[in-house]
Design an enzyme around this catalytic site. Structure first.
Site, PDB file in Angstrom:
ATOM      1  N   LEU A   1       0.844  -1.206   0.000  1.00 58.68           N
ATOM      2  CA  LEU A   1       0.000   0.000   0.000  1.00 58.68           C
ATOM      3  C   LEU A   1       0.874   1.249   0.000  1.00 58.68           C
ATOM      4  O   LEU A   1       1.648   1.483   0.917  1.00 58.68           O
ATOM      5  CB  LEU A   1      -0.918   0.008   1.226  1.00 58.68           C
ATOM      6  CG  LEU A   1      -1.819  -1.210   1.410  1.00 58.68           C
ATOM      7  CD1 LEU A   1      -2.832  -0.955   2.517  1.00 58.68           C
ATOM      8  CD2 LEU A   1      -2.533  -1.571   0.107  1.00 58.68           C
TER       9      LEU A   1
ATOM     10  N   GLY B   1      -1.208   6.290   0.418  1.00 57.62           N
ATOM     11  CA  GLY B   1      -1.668   6.980   1.623  1.00 57.62           C
ATOM     12  C   GLY B   1      -1.514   8.483   1.552  1.00 57.62           C
ATOM     13  O   GLY B   1      -0.948   9.050   0.624  1.00 57.62           O
TER      14      GLY B   1
ATOM     15  N   ARG C   1       1.266  15.167   5.941  1.00 57.07           N
ATOM     16  CA  ARG C   1       2.107  15.516   7.089  1.00 57.07           C
ATOM     17  C   ARG C   1       3.594  15.550   6.725  1.00 57.07           C
ATOM     18  O   ARG C   1       4.407  16.048   7.505  1.00 57.07           O
ATOM     19  CB  ARG C   1       1.834  14.568   8.257  1.00 57.07           C
ATOM     20  CG  ARG C   1       0.439  14.805   8.842  1.00 57.07           C
ATOM     21  CD  ARG C   1       0.089  13.765   9.870  1.00 57.07           C
ATOM     22  NE  ARG C   1       0.937  13.856  11.045  1.00 57.07           N
ATOM     23  CZ  ARG C   1       1.169  12.822  11.858  1.00 57.07           C
ATOM     24  NH1 ARG C   1       0.656  11.643  11.597  1.00 57.07           N
ATOM     25  NH2 ARG C   1       1.930  12.986  12.911  1.00 57.07           N
TER      26      ARG C   1
ATOM     27  N   LYS D   1       5.154  10.298  -0.427  1.00 55.89           N
ATOM     28  CA  LYS D   1       5.909   9.948   0.778  1.00 55.89           C
ATOM     29  C   LYS D   1       6.878   8.782   0.541  1.00 55.89           C
ATOM     30  O   LYS D   1       8.030   8.813   0.989  1.00 55.89           O
ATOM     31  CB  LYS D   1       4.910   9.579   1.878  1.00 55.89           C
ATOM     32  CG  LYS D   1       5.514   8.996   3.111  1.00 55.89           C
ATOM     33  CD  LYS D   1       4.562   9.029   4.270  1.00 55.89           C
ATOM     34  CE  LYS D   1       3.422   8.040   4.136  1.00 55.89           C
ATOM     35  NZ  LYS D   1       2.541   8.076   5.310  1.00 55.89           N
TER      36      LYS D   1
ATOM     37  N   ASN E   1       5.343   8.965   8.841  1.00 55.44           N
ATOM     38  CA  ASN E   1       4.274   9.915   8.532  1.00 55.44           C
ATOM     39  C   ASN E   1       4.793  11.341   8.415  1.00 55.44           C
ATOM     40  O   ASN E   1       4.207  12.171   7.725  1.00 55.44           O
ATOM     41  CB  ASN E   1       3.199   9.877   9.624  1.00 55.44           C
ATOM     42  CG  ASN E   1       2.553   8.504   9.701  1.00 55.44           C
ATOM     43  OD1 ASN E   1       2.120   7.961   8.698  1.00 55.44           O
ATOM     44  ND2 ASN E   1       2.513   7.934  10.888  1.00 55.44           N
TER      45      ASN E   1
ATOM     46  N   ALA F   1      50.659  20.112  -4.901  1.00 58.20           N
ATOM     47  CA  ALA F   1      49.622  20.867  -4.193  1.00 58.20           C
ATOM     48  C   ALA F   1      49.031  21.946  -5.083  1.00 58.20           C
ATOM     49  O   ALA F   1      49.746  22.622  -5.816  1.00 58.20           O
ATOM     50  CB  ALA F   1      50.222  21.494  -2.948  1.00 58.20           C
TER      51      ALA F   1
ATOM     52  N   TYR G   1      36.682  22.636 -17.981  1.00 56.89           N
ATOM     53  CA  TYR G   1      35.412  23.160 -18.481  1.00 56.89           C
ATOM     54  C   TYR G   1      35.637  24.500 -19.154  1.00 56.89           C
ATOM     55  O   TYR G   1      36.276  25.388 -18.590  1.00 56.89           O
ATOM     56  CB  TYR G   1      34.464  23.316 -17.275  1.00 56.89           C
ATOM     57  CG  TYR G   1      33.042  23.632 -17.615  1.00 56.89           C
ATOM     58  CD1 TYR G   1      32.353  22.938 -18.601  1.00 56.89           C
ATOM     59  CD2 TYR G   1      32.358  24.628 -16.910  1.00 56.89           C
ATOM     60  CE1 TYR G   1      31.028  23.227 -18.886  1.00 56.89           C
ATOM     61  CE2 TYR G   1      31.038  24.920 -17.188  1.00 56.89           C
ATOM     62  CZ  TYR G   1      30.373  24.219 -18.176  1.00 56.89           C
ATOM     63  OH  TYR G   1      29.062  24.511 -18.460  1.00 56.89           O
TER      64      TYR G   1
HETATM   65  C1  UD1 Z   1      -2.884   1.396  10.291  1.00 57.27           C
HETATM   66  C2  UD1 Z   1      -3.731   0.271  10.901  1.00 57.27           C
HETATM   67  C3  UD1 Z   1      -3.421   0.178  12.391  1.00 57.27           C
HETATM   68  C4  UD1 Z   1      -1.933  -0.036  12.609  1.00 57.27           C
HETATM   69  C5  UD1 Z   1      -1.121   1.053  11.929  1.00 57.27           C
HETATM   70  C6  UD1 Z   1       0.336   0.694  11.960  1.00 57.27           C
HETATM   71  C7  UD1 Z   1      -5.801   0.171   9.612  1.00 57.27           C
HETATM   72  C8  UD1 Z   1      -7.230   0.529   9.570  1.00 57.27           C
HETATM   73  N1  UD1 Z   1      -5.112   0.561  10.686  1.00 57.27           N
HETATM   74  O1  UD1 Z   1      -3.334   2.600  10.868  1.00 57.27           O
HETATM   75  O2  UD1 Z   1      -4.139  -0.887  12.966  1.00 57.27           O
HETATM   76  O3  UD1 Z   1      -1.642  -0.062  13.993  1.00 57.27           O
HETATM   77  O4  UD1 Z   1      -1.507   1.157  10.533  1.00 57.27           O
HETATM   78  O5  UD1 Z   1       1.124   1.742  11.498  1.00 57.27           O
HETATM   79  O6  UD1 Z   1      -5.321  -0.471   8.710  1.00 57.27           O
HETATM   80  N2  UD1 Z   1      -3.133   3.517   2.628  1.00 57.27           N
HETATM   81  C9  UD1 Z   1      -3.495   3.496   1.301  1.00 57.27           C
HETATM   82  N3  UD1 Z   1      -4.754   3.846   0.963  1.00 57.27           N
HETATM   83  C10 UD1 Z   1      -5.701   4.195   1.878  1.00 57.27           C
HETATM   84  C11 UD1 Z   1      -5.325   4.224   3.226  1.00 57.27           C
HETATM   85  C12 UD1 Z   1      -4.036   3.867   3.591  1.00 57.27           C
HETATM   86  O7  UD1 Z   1      -2.689   3.169   0.435  1.00 57.27           O
HETATM   87  O8  UD1 Z   1      -6.832   4.484   1.469  1.00 57.27           O
HETATM   88  C13 UD1 Z   1      -1.779   3.114   3.024  1.00 57.27           C
HETATM   89  C14 UD1 Z   1      -0.958   4.247   3.603  1.00 57.27           C
HETATM   90  O9  UD1 Z   1      -0.123   4.830   2.604  1.00 57.27           O
HETATM   91  C15 UD1 Z   1      -0.080   3.559   4.622  1.00 57.27           C
HETATM   92  C16 UD1 Z   1      -0.916   2.369   5.052  1.00 57.27           C
HETATM   93  O10 UD1 Z   1      -1.878   2.164   4.062  1.00 57.27           O
HETATM   94  O11 UD1 Z   1       1.107   3.076   4.020  1.00 57.27           O
HETATM   95  C17 UD1 Z   1      -1.561   2.572   6.414  1.00 57.27           C
HETATM   96  O12 UD1 Z   1      -2.441   3.665   6.369  1.00 57.27           O
HETATM   97  P1  UD1 Z   1      -2.525   4.720   7.520  1.00 57.27           P
HETATM   98  O13 UD1 Z   1      -3.569   5.692   7.206  1.00 57.27           O
HETATM   99  O14 UD1 Z   1      -1.179   5.230   7.857  1.00 57.27           O
HETATM  100  O15 UD1 Z   1      -3.070   3.797   8.719  1.00 57.27           O
HETATM  101  P2  UD1 Z   1      -2.986   4.057  10.258  1.00 57.27           P
HETATM  102  O16 UD1 Z   1      -4.085   4.951  10.683  1.00 57.27           O
HETATM  103  O17 UD1 Z   1      -1.619   4.424  10.651  1.00 57.27           O
HETATM  104 CA    CA Z   2       0.330   5.032   9.571  1.00 58.91          CA
END
Ligand code: UD1
Ligand code: CA
Length: 458
Positions: A10, A13, A17, A24, A230, A366, A373
């Protein structure tokens, strides 16, 4: 892994931030994008295919995800960010190709150990249906809590949904979840978005699986392994852990570091046996250092090949294409770029060597500068074996200096110097006996006049 395993990574995200104009997962750790660490570790664990869920900078993210391994990758878009469960389903067509195991990885969490992925798959083959990698968090706030009963995982409760009692749990979801390929789509489609964030939480998969009589288990990894990125503060924390690991690996493989915490390595830094690295040294990408070489303090290297028993620095800069043969020396305040330096050649003080070929045993005095260039083009300087370049010489390229030739100090060399010739290219010295006395008196007279006229200048 004898079983087939699909990694769904994934990387779609929210990066707000990070306050960055780029995705990211393209931010580097050890000079390699975060996403490449994740896909590289997935490859090292033996996954058969990677489905990459991307939201922006698609081409760049895909390209970075392919670095350093040859596991096939298919990128899919998640245009709307609707949660981790929704993100995984973007790879539905790939999951439907049929894999024994599906493992979900986060593109912004690059420090996990490939062995823990293998452990999870082993557990799956031993009968568990869903495996979650968890960690004991020093501060669990914000993480999903792993709720266990009788050694089985019964739910992952997101922080915002957790009861006061559940918030006490410090065993947290690290984000790496493995489940069965044949059950995957069925389970993922059952995920709803009726929660505090209105998102499809991948973590709901546990309760859904349990309701179907499937067995869910959590295994514990270290918090360090599960670190995610993040903000740029977390990026720096991840970098620190990565550097620490890279230094350890290097030292255990036979490299000495006087003060390891001040040595910065890249993902592809290669250091030979008995290399010694003094404090405050930076290795950018693409550096190879041969056996027994010494990198003295405050040196900066990138894209450079350093032969065995070479000495660099202190305060040396090797730029891309610097290629130093065995026992060469590049001393303080010297910069070498795109240059082959022969065996045992010495470039010891305050020198710039760019676009050059230097023969074995040559001595570069030295302050020598290759003037490579002309404002528009780069030109080559060739210096023969055993040649001697006197201090403070400018070698105006393109120019050749033959084997064994001498260049007098302070020369500006614009024409070829043949083999074994002596070239002196500077104004001839004029010496006037006694004239220093006359000069001194003249200067004294000027000073006296200035005083008389009350000038404030001395
Ligand atoms: C998530 C977990 C949480 C865990 C934490 C660990 C869920 C619901 N929660 O929370 O249990 O403790 O990670 O760090 O899964 N992403 C996408 N598309 C989306 C949403 C997220 O690609 O629509 C990707 C983000 O880029 C990231 C990852 O999924 O790499 C996790 O998403 P993020 O929103 O950071 O989840 P957390 O709230 O941190
Ligand atoms: Ca996260």
């Amino acid at each position: 892994m004898a079983r087939t395993c699909l990694a769904v990574v994934l990387a779609a995200g929210d990066a707000t931030r990070m306050k960055s104009s780029k995705s990211k997962v393209l931010h580097p750790v050890g000079n390699l994008p975060l996403i490449a660490h994740v896909t590289g570790s997935a490859a090292a664990a033996g996954v058969s295919k990677i489905a990459l869920v991307v939201g922006r900078d698609v081409d760049a993210v895909e390209q970075a995800a392919r670095l350093g391994h040859d596991v096939p990758i298919t990128a899919v878009m998640q245009t709307e960010r609707k949660g981790t469960g929704h993100a995984v389903l973007m790879a539905r067509d790939i999951i439907a190709e049929g894999y024994d195991d599906v493992v979900v990885l986060y593109g912004d969490a690059p420090l996990f150990d490939p062995e823990s992925l293998k452990d999870a798959v082993k557990l799956r083959s031993g009968g568990a249906d869903v495996i979650v990698l968890g960690f004991r968090a020093a501060d669990p706030s914000g993480y999903g809590r792993l709720i266990e009963r009788d050694g089985e995982l019964v739910a992952i409760r997101e922080h915002k949904e957790a009861t006061a009692e559940e918030l006490e749990v410090d065993f947290c979801n690290g984000g790496i979840i493995t489940f069965s390929g044949s059950q995957a789509i069925d389970l993922l489609e059952a995920i709803g978005n009726d929660n505090a964030k209105g998102e499809y939480y991948l973590t709901d998969i546990i309760e859904i699986a349990r309701a179907r009589g499937l067995k869910c288990v959590a295994i514990e990894a270290s918090e360090e392994n599960m670190m995610g990125c993040n903000t740029r503060v977390e990026l720096a924390e991840i970098e620190a852990v990565w550097q620490q690991r890279a230094r350890h690996r290097a030292m255990l493989s036979g490299v000495s570091m006087v003060d390891p915490n001040t040595v910065y390595l890249s993902f592809d830094t290669e250091l030979g046996n008995d290399v010694v690295i003094e404090p405050n040294v930076w290795f950018g990408p693409g550096v190879r250092v041969g056996e027994g070489a010494v990198i003295h303090a405050f040196s900066h290297l990138e894209g450079a090949t350093v032969g065995a028993y070479v000495q660099i620095g202190p305060f040396a800069r090797l730029r891309p294409g610097a290629d130093l043969a065995e026992k060469a020396k590049v001393g303080n305040f010297c910069e070498v770029k795109k240059a082959k330096v022969g065996e045992g050649a010495k470039i010891n003080h305050l020198t710039y060597i760019g676009d050059a070929v230097i023969g074995a045993g040559a001595n570069i005095g030295a302050g020598t500068i290759t003037c490579n260039y002309d404002g528009q083009n780069k030109h080559l300087t060739e210096i023969g074996a055993g040649a001697f370049i006197g201090s403070n010489s400018s070698l105006v390229a393109p120019v050749k200096i033959g084997d064994g030739a001498y260049v007098g100090s302070g020369s500006v060399v614009t024409m070829e110097v043949p083999r074994d010739a002596l070239a002196v290219a500077r104004a001839r010295q004029e010496t006037k006996p006694g004239r220093a006395i006359v000069l001194r008196e003249k200067i004294a007279e000027i000073k006296a006049q200035k005083r008389k006229s009350g000038s404030s200048m001395i």
